[in-house]
Design an enzyme around this catalytic site. Structure first.
Site, PDB file in Angstrom:
ATOM      1  N   LYS A  12      25.325 -21.913  -4.862  1.00 24.46           N
ATOM      2  CA  LYS A  12      24.977 -22.495  -3.571  1.00 24.46           C
ATOM      3  C   LYS A  12      25.737 -21.739  -2.489  1.00 24.46           C
ATOM      4  O   LYS A  12      26.904 -21.998  -2.229  1.00 24.46           O
ATOM      5  CB  LYS A  12      25.347 -23.972  -3.522  1.00 24.46           C
ATOM      6  CG  LYS A  12      24.657 -24.684  -2.369  1.00 24.46           C
ATOM      7  CD  LYS A  12      25.431 -25.850  -1.831  1.00 24.46           C
ATOM      8  CE  LYS A  12      26.600 -25.465  -1.007  1.00 24.46           C
ATOM      9  NZ  LYS A  12      26.318 -24.622   0.167  1.00 24.46           N
ATOM     10  N   GLU A  70      39.324 -22.090  -4.678  1.00 19.15           N
ATOM     11  CA  GLU A  70      39.918 -21.068  -3.796  1.00 19.15           C
ATOM     12  C   GLU A  70      39.828 -21.634  -2.389  1.00 19.15           C
ATOM     13  O   GLU A  70      38.760 -21.635  -1.785  1.00 19.15           O
ATOM     14  CB  GLU A  70      39.143 -19.752  -3.899  1.00 19.15           C
ATOM     15  CG  GLU A  70      39.200 -19.095  -5.269  1.00 19.15           C
ATOM     16  CD  GLU A  70      40.545 -18.446  -5.566  1.00 19.15           C
ATOM     17  OE1 GLU A  70      41.383 -18.335  -4.643  1.00 19.15           O
ATOM     18  OE2 GLU A  70      40.772 -18.063  -6.717  1.00 19.15           O
ATOM     19  N   CYS A  92      40.580 -16.090   4.419  1.00 23.64           N
ATOM     20  CA  CYS A  92      41.582 -17.028   3.917  1.00 23.64           C
ATOM     21  C   CYS A  92      42.927 -16.328   3.810  1.00 23.64           C
ATOM     22  O   CYS A  92      43.969 -16.963   3.859  1.00 23.64           O
ATOM     23  CB  CYS A  92      41.148 -17.567   2.563  1.00 23.64           C
ATOM     24  SG  CYS A  92      40.708 -16.261   1.432  1.00 23.64           S
ATOM     25  N   GLU A 109      44.858 -23.488  10.008  1.00 28.33           N
ATOM     26  CA  GLU A 109      44.290 -22.167   9.746  1.00 28.33           C
ATOM     27  C   GLU A 109      43.511 -21.763  11.011  1.00 28.33           C
ATOM     28  O   GLU A 109      42.595 -22.477  11.425  1.00 28.33           O
ATOM     29  CB  GLU A 109      43.343 -22.315   8.547  1.00 28.33           C
ATOM     30  CG  GLU A 109      43.017 -21.038   7.862  1.00 28.33           C
ATOM     31  CD  GLU A 109      42.114 -21.276   6.638  1.00 28.33           C
ATOM     32  OE1 GLU A 109      41.539 -22.375   6.487  1.00 28.33           O
ATOM     33  OE2 GLU A 109      41.991 -20.339   5.846  1.00 28.33           O
TER      34      GLU A 109
HETATM   35  P1  NAD Z   1      33.573 -24.978   3.958  1.00 28.95           P
HETATM   36  O1  NAD Z   1      34.516 -25.718   3.082  1.00 28.95           O
HETATM   37  O2  NAD Z   1      33.065 -25.654   5.169  1.00 28.95           O
HETATM   38  O3  NAD Z   1      32.294 -24.516   3.142  1.00 28.95           O
HETATM   39  C1  NAD Z   1      32.389 -23.786   1.952  1.00 28.95           C
HETATM   40  C2  NAD Z   1      31.145 -24.040   1.134  1.00 28.95           C
HETATM   41  O4  NAD Z   1      31.119 -25.411   0.766  1.00 28.95           O
HETATM   42  C3  NAD Z   1      29.834 -23.783   1.866  1.00 28.95           C
HETATM   43  O5  NAD Z   1      28.884 -23.303   0.938  1.00 28.95           O
HETATM   44  C4  NAD Z   1      29.442 -25.171   2.329  1.00 28.95           C
HETATM   45  O6  NAD Z   1      28.053 -25.306   2.520  1.00 28.95           O
HETATM   46  C5  NAD Z   1      29.907 -26.000   1.162  1.00 28.95           C
HETATM   47  N1  NAD Z   1      30.143 -27.411   1.435  1.00 28.95           N
HETATM   48  C6  NAD Z   1      30.571 -27.993   2.572  1.00 28.95           C
HETATM   49  N2  NAD Z   1      30.663 -29.329   2.394  1.00 28.95           N
HETATM   50  C7  NAD Z   1      30.297 -29.589   1.121  1.00 28.95           C
HETATM   51  C8  NAD Z   1      30.197 -30.770   0.323  1.00 28.95           C
HETATM   52  N3  NAD Z   1      30.490 -31.975   0.804  1.00 28.95           N
HETATM   53  N4  NAD Z   1      29.786 -30.647  -0.961  1.00 28.95           N
HETATM   54  C9  NAD Z   1      29.500 -29.433  -1.485  1.00 28.95           C
HETATM   55  N5  NAD Z   1      29.567 -28.289  -0.788  1.00 28.95           N
HETATM   56  C10 NAD Z   1      29.980 -28.358   0.503  1.00 28.95           C
HETATM   57  O7  NAD Z   1      34.300 -23.620   4.309  1.00 28.95           O
HETATM   58  P2  NAD Z   1      33.745 -22.408   5.172  1.00 28.95           P
HETATM   59  O8  NAD Z   1      33.909 -22.762   6.610  1.00 28.95           O
HETATM   60  O9  NAD Z   1      32.417 -21.957   4.695  1.00 28.95           O
HETATM   61  O10 NAD Z   1      34.776 -21.261   4.770  1.00 28.95           O
HETATM   62  C11 NAD Z   1      36.001 -21.140   5.362  1.00 28.95           C
HETATM   63  C12 NAD Z   1      37.099 -21.722   4.495  1.00 28.95           C
HETATM   64  O11 NAD Z   1      37.055 -21.094   3.212  1.00 28.95           O
HETATM   65  C13 NAD Z   1      38.471 -21.427   5.029  1.00 28.95           C
HETATM   66  O12 NAD Z   1      39.293 -22.566   4.884  1.00 28.95           O
HETATM   67  C14 NAD Z   1      38.972 -20.306   4.143  1.00 28.95           C
HETATM   68  O13 NAD Z   1      40.362 -20.206   4.042  1.00 28.95           O
HETATM   69  C15 NAD Z   1      38.347 -20.648   2.848  1.00 28.95           C
HETATM   70  N6  NAD Z   1      38.254 -19.470   1.999  1.00 28.95           N
HETATM   71  C16 NAD Z   1      39.094 -19.398   0.924  1.00 28.95           C
HETATM   72  C17 NAD Z   1      39.057 -18.278   0.114  1.00 28.95           C
HETATM   73  C18 NAD Z   1      39.984 -18.179  -1.067  1.00 28.95           C
HETATM   74  O14 NAD Z   1      39.710 -17.354  -1.914  1.00 28.95           O
HETATM   75  N7  NAD Z   1      41.028 -18.959  -1.153  1.00 28.95           N
HETATM   76  C19 NAD Z   1      38.176 -17.237   0.381  1.00 28.95           C
HETATM   77  C20 NAD Z   1      37.326 -17.340   1.490  1.00 28.95           C
HETATM   78  C21 NAD Z   1      37.377 -18.485   2.283  1.00 28.95           C
END
Ligand code: NAD
Length: 490
Positions: free
Chosen positions: A184, A260, A294, A391
Site C-alpha cells: 500500500k 521504520e 527520516c 520532526e
Molecule cells: P504517514 O505515517 O502519514 O504515512 C505513512 C503511510 O501510512 C502512508 O502510506 C499512509 O497512507 C499510511 N497510513 C496513514 N494512516 C494510516 C492508517 N491509519 N492505517 C494504515 N496506513 C496508514 O507518514 P508520511 O507522512 O507518509 O511519511 C513521513 C514519516 O515517515 C516521517 O515521520 C518519517 O520520519 C517517516 N519515515 C521513516 C523512515 C524510516 O525508515 N524510519 C523512512 C521514511 C519515512
C-alpha cells in the site's frame, strides 16, 4: 506544466490496482488524484481501492503464497536480478516520475533510483544465502536442526518521501525470503511503485506474488488486512503516531511487525571538527529530499567556539541554493509535499523565533504556485522550542550551541526518537565515546548520509522496531524453526 515527454510517461503508467497478476479498476470505479507539488496540478487519476479491493489483494497474496515459498531461492534471486537490470535501464523514467509526483530535484531522484535499486540487487544476492544450522545438543542425546522459513503473506505500507526506495527495501527482501505481499503506497505518490511493479512483471513475476492497492482511505483499507488471521507480517514505514496505531491493531494476533518510524537526528559538531567536512555533511544531512527524510538532521548541536563560523558557512551555502520545480536545470530545493508541510515549517520557525532564535536566512513561504518554503537557517535556538522536539520534515536548519562533551551528549539524547545521529570530530577517542553514548540505531561519524542497502537500517526508542537492509533485512521476513532429532548413534 508537464511537457510532452512527461505526458507520455504519465500515460504509460497503469492507473489500476494490481491484484492477482492483473491491473484492474477499483470497486465502483473510484479514483484518486495525483498532484505535482511544484504546481498543484493534477497529473493523473489512479484507482482508489475500497476495503473489498484490499481483501481481494490479500486473497491473491494468500493464494500465491505456497507456490512462491516453494520456488527455489535461485529462481527468486534471478527474478530480482532481472528487475534490477530493468530498473537500471529505466532510471530516467523512474526519476522523472518521482520528481513529478513527489517534488525532489531530478538529480536526487536519480540518486534514489540507484539507492532503491541497490535493495533489489542486495536481496537478489541474499536470497540463496539463507543459512540454517545442525549440531549436537549439549547433553549429546540429540541433534538440533535450525531452519528458516518464509513468514507468509505480508502487508507493506510505504510513505511518500522515498517512493521507490521505501518500496524496494520491503518488497525485495520479502520476495527473496519467499513471501508474497500486498503493498500500500502513500496516496500522494502511487505512480513510482506502480511503475516498479510493472518492471517486476516484465522480469517474470508470477501472479499474486506482489499486489498493489492505492487508496485515499488508508485506515479503512488497512485494518481488516492487519487483523485478518491469514496475514503473517506487517512492515510499515511512516510516522510514529500511525506506527503506534498499527502496532495496537497488530497486537491481537501477535502479528510480526517491522516499524521504520520518525526521527529527530542530532548533528553534533565539536570544536575539533574539520569544519569543511562538517558543513558539507550538514548540507547533505539537512537538505537532501528538501529536508523530508527520516534521517534528516533535525538539531544542529554545535560547540560554542565554532558555532558562529559554522552558522556563517552553512548560511552562505543555503543562500546559494536554487529553488524551483525539480525538473528545472540546477534546482537544489524542490517543493514540500503539500501545504500542510509548509504550514508546519512556518509554525516551527515562528515558534523558535518567538522564543529567541535568530533567523539567519529564509523563514518564509515562497510567493509562487506549489508548496514551497524557503531554505532557512536559525541560530541560538532556545531550549523548549517546538523545533527541537518535533520532526521538522522541511528545509530548516536549527542550531543550538553547547560547551562540553557531556552537555552535547545530554542534548543529543534528549528526545524520544533514536533513528540516526551525526558526529563531527577529528578526535578518534571522542568519536569512539560518541558511538557508545548516543542512543540511536545508526550513526554517521564525519559523514552526513549513512543509508546503504548492505547496512541494517533502523531505529531505537520511538523510531521503530526491526531493521531493513543488511544481512538482517531478510530475517524480518523469515521465521525460525528448531527441530530436535535423536542422536543417530543411539
Ligand atoms: P504517514 O505515517 O502519514 O504515512 C505513512 C503511510 O501510512 C502512508 O502510506 C499512509 O497512507 C499510511 N497510513 C496513514 N494512516 C494510516 C492508517 N491509519 N492505517 C494504515 N496506513 C496508514 O507518514 P508520511 O507522512 O507518509 O511519511 C513521513 C514519516 O515517515 C516521517 O515521520 C518519517 O520520519 C517517516 N519515515 C521513516 C523512515 C524510516 O525508515 N524510519 C523512512 C521514511 C519515512
Amino acid at each position: 506544466m508537464t511537457d510532452e515527454r512527461e505526458a507520455r510517461l504519465l500515460a504509460s503508467v497503469p492507473d489500476g490496482l494490481f491484484i492477482g497478476g492483473e491491473w484492474r479498476p477499483a470497486e465502483g470505479g473510484r479514483t484518486l488524484a495525483v498532484q505535482d507539488p511544484a504546481t498543484g496540478e493534477v497529473v493523473k487519476e489512479v484507482a482508489d481501492a475500497s476495503v473489498a479491493d484490499g481483501t481481494a489483494a490479500l486473497d491473491a497474496a494468500c493464494a500465491a503464497a505456497d507456490d512462491w515459498a516453494a520456488t527455489p531461492a535461485r529462481e527468486r534471486a534471478e527474478l530480482l536480478r532481472r528487475t534490477f537490470e530493468l530498473v537500471r535501464e529505466r532510471t530516467e523514467d523512474l526519476a522523472l516520475l518521482m520528481t513529478i509526483e513527489m517534488g525532489k530535484p531530478l538529480a536526487e531522484a536519480r540518486g534514489e533510483v540507484a539507492y532503491g535499486n541497490e535493495f533489489v540487487r542486495w536481496f537478489s544476492e541474499q536470497a540463496a544465502h539463507v543459512q540454517g544450522r545442525y549440531g549436537a545438543n549439549p547433553e549429546g542425546t540429540g541433534r538440533m536442526v535450525v531452519t528458516q522459513h518464509p513468514v507468509g503473506p505480508c502487508f507493506l505500507i510505504t510513505p511518500w518521501n522515498f517512493p521507490l526506495a521505501m518500496a524496494t527495501r520491503k518488497i525485495a527482501p520479502a520476495l527473496a525470503a519467499g513471501c508474497t505481499v500486498v503493498v500500500k503506497p502513500a496516496a500522494l505518490t502511487p505512480l513510482t511503485t506502480t511503475f516498479f511493479v510493472q518492471l517486476l512483471v516484465e522480469a517474470g513475476l508470477p501472479a499474486g506474488v506482489v499486489n498493489v492497492v492505492n487508496t485515499s482511505d488508508s485506515g479503512a483499507l488497512s485494518e481488516p488486512i492487519i487483523t485478518d488471521p491469514r496475514l503473517r507480517k506487517l512492515s510499515f514505514t511512516g510516522s510514529t503516531p500511525v506506527g503506534q496505531t498499527l502496532l495496537r491493531q497488530a497486537a491481537d494476533r501477535v502479528l510480526r511487525t517491522s516499524m521504520e518510524l520518525g526521527g529527530n537526528a542530532p548533528f553534533v559538531v565539536f570544536d575539533d571538527a574539520d569544519l569543511d567536512k562538517a558543513v558539507d555533511g550538514a548540507i547533505a544531512a539537512k537538505f537532501r529530499n528538501i529536508g523530508q527524510a527520516c534521517t534528516a538532521a533535525n538539531r544542529f548541536i554545535v560547540h560554542a567556539d565554532v558555532a558562529e563560523e559554522f552558522t556563517r558557512r552553512v548560511t552562505e551555502r543555503v543562500e546559494s541554493f536554487r529553488t524551483g520545480r525539480g525538473t528545472e536545470e540546477g534546482v537544489t530545493i524542490g517543493p514540500l509535499i503539500d501545504d500542510r508541510a509548509v504550514a508546519k515549517a512556518e509554525a516551527l520557525v515562528t515558534d523558535a523565533v518567538e522564543r529567541g532564535a535568530t533567523l539567519r536566512t529564509g523563514g518564509h513561504r515562497l510567493d509562487r504556485p506549489g508548496s514551497f518554503y524557503a531554505a532557512t537557517v536559525l541560530s541560538d535556538v532556545q531550549a523548549g522550542s517546538d523545533i527541537l522536539r518535533e520532526e521538522i520534515f522541511g528545509p530548516v536548519l536549527a542550531i543550538v550551541p553547547f560547551r562540553d562533551e557531556d552537555e552535547a551528549v545530554r542534548l543529543a539524547n534528549d528526545t524520544d526518537f533514536g533513528l540516526v545521529s551525526y558526529v563531527y570530530t577529528e578526535n578518534l577517542a571522542r568519536g569512539q565515546r560518541m558511538i557508545e553514548r548516543l542512543q540511536t540505531g545508526m550513526m554517521g561519524l564525519n559523514v552526513g548520509v549513512v543509508s546503504n542497502a548492505a547496512a541494517p537500517f533502523g531505529g531505537w526508542k520511538l523510531s521503530g522496531l526491526g531493521r531493513e537492509g543488511g544481512a538482517e533485512g531478510i530475517h524480518e521476513y523469515l521465521q525460525t524453526k528448531y527441530t530436535l532429532t535423536p542422536n543417530p548413534f543411539g
